[in-house]
Design an enzyme around this catalytic site. Structure first.
Site, PDB file in Angstrom:
ATOM      1  CG  ASP A 140      13.874  31.012  38.001  1.00 53.84           C
ATOM      2  OD1 ASP A 140      13.485  29.839  37.812  1.00 53.84           O
ATOM      3  OD2 ASP A 140      13.999  31.829  37.072  1.00 53.84           O
ATOM      4  CB  ILE A 152      26.623  32.684  36.302  1.00 56.93           C
ATOM      5  CG1 ILE A 152      28.032  32.137  36.024  1.00 56.93           C
ATOM      6  CG2 ILE A 152      26.727  33.953  37.148  1.00 56.93           C
ATOM      7  CD1 ILE A 152      28.918  33.091  35.236  1.00 56.93           C
ATOM      8  CE1 TYR A 153      17.961  34.473  36.505  1.00 57.12           C
ATOM      9  CE2 TYR A 153      17.505  32.121  36.420  1.00 57.12           C
ATOM     10  CZ  TYR A 153      17.071  33.413  36.611  1.00 57.12           C
ATOM     11  OH  TYR A 153      15.756  33.649  36.917  1.00 57.12           O
ATOM     12  CB  CYS A 154      21.341  28.128  38.448  1.00 55.73           C
ATOM     13  SG  CYS A 154      20.411  27.664  36.975  1.00 55.73           S
TER      14      CYS A 154
END
Length: 248
Positions: A140, A152-154
């Site tokens: 991403d 956290i996703y990053c």
């Protein structure tokens, strides 16, 4: 000779389903993973089987359960007797604003976005090496450009980006490992995901030189190219973001 075989995680809908159709049309037989979306996957399998009978295998698993990962690879080999490609497409995406982020959210996001792709790659590597195969990871642009409220996703996608580069070194020369890094393709729509409102969507597109969202078909074609045609490409990230990384 048997056809090449690809294992695709998160293949029941959205980009995963389009990737499955694209690879199937390119001649691959498919091991198709899903977690909960059985009705959607059944419809996809019926479509693909109508085009070429005996060309699919359904794999149900929660990617957070470690033992299921080598099992998925083993079942694929048991059915097709080969594995040429692994597409780590499955991804969790939920907001985790600092101040309310939890260890449980960390576990969920890292399980699908970083841990499962690594250990699937580890289980698949000997079989891929036997065929001169390849891995494509779905990263991403937020692996490199942080998204507010999604730390956290990053972090998990950044881990997957580094895994792509590290695996390219460890698995070469027999296995190529690359990544596709999409920008705005499909807006979030699942429960718990935070979809931007119309104004925020317009603002993101205004910072995209091509001034539009991409399409799942464009992502799927990039995956196919990396698997089939990019024979001297490994450890690379293909940015499919309409130029948005240039604008920040």
């Amino acid at each position: 000779m048997s056809r090449p075989v690809a294992l695709i995680t998160g293949s029941a809908h959205r980009i995963g389903a389009v990737t499955a159709r694209t690879l199937h049309a390119a001649g691959y037989d498919l091991a198709l993973h899903y977690r909960r979306s059985r009705a959607e996957l059944d419809a996809l399998v019926a479509e693909l089987e109508a085009a070429r009978a005996g060309s699919t295998l359904i794999l149900q698993a929660d990617l957070a359960e470690f033992d299921r990962l080598p099992e998925m690879v083993a079942r694929t080999i048991g059915r097709f007797d080969r594995l040429d490609a692994l597409v780590n497409n499955a991804s969790g995406f939920i907001p985790t604003p600092i101040g309310s982020a939890t260890p449980a959210q960390w576990d969920v996001l890292f399980a699908s976005n970083a841990r499962a792709p690594l250990f699937l790659a580890q289980a698949a590597a000997p079989h891929l090496a036997a065929r001169g195969g390849a891995i494509v990871n779905m990263t991403d642009i937020y692996a490199e450009r942080p998204l507010a409220g999604h730390t956290i996703y990053c972090m998990a996608k950044a881990a997957l980006l580094m895994a792509t580069r590290s695996l390219a070194i460890e698995l070469g020369p027999d296995v190529r490992v690359n990544a596709v890094s999409p920008g705005a393709i499909l807006w979030p729509q699942n429960p718990g995901e935070h979809a931007p409102d119309a104004a925020a969507q317009a603002e993101k597109l205004a910072r995209t030189p091509l001034r539009r969202t991409g399409t799942p078909a464009e992502v799927a074609e990039a995956v196919r190219w990396l698997l089939q045609d990019a024979s001297y490409c490994t450890g690379q990230v293909l940015y499919l973001d309409g130029g948005r990384m240039l604008a920040g």
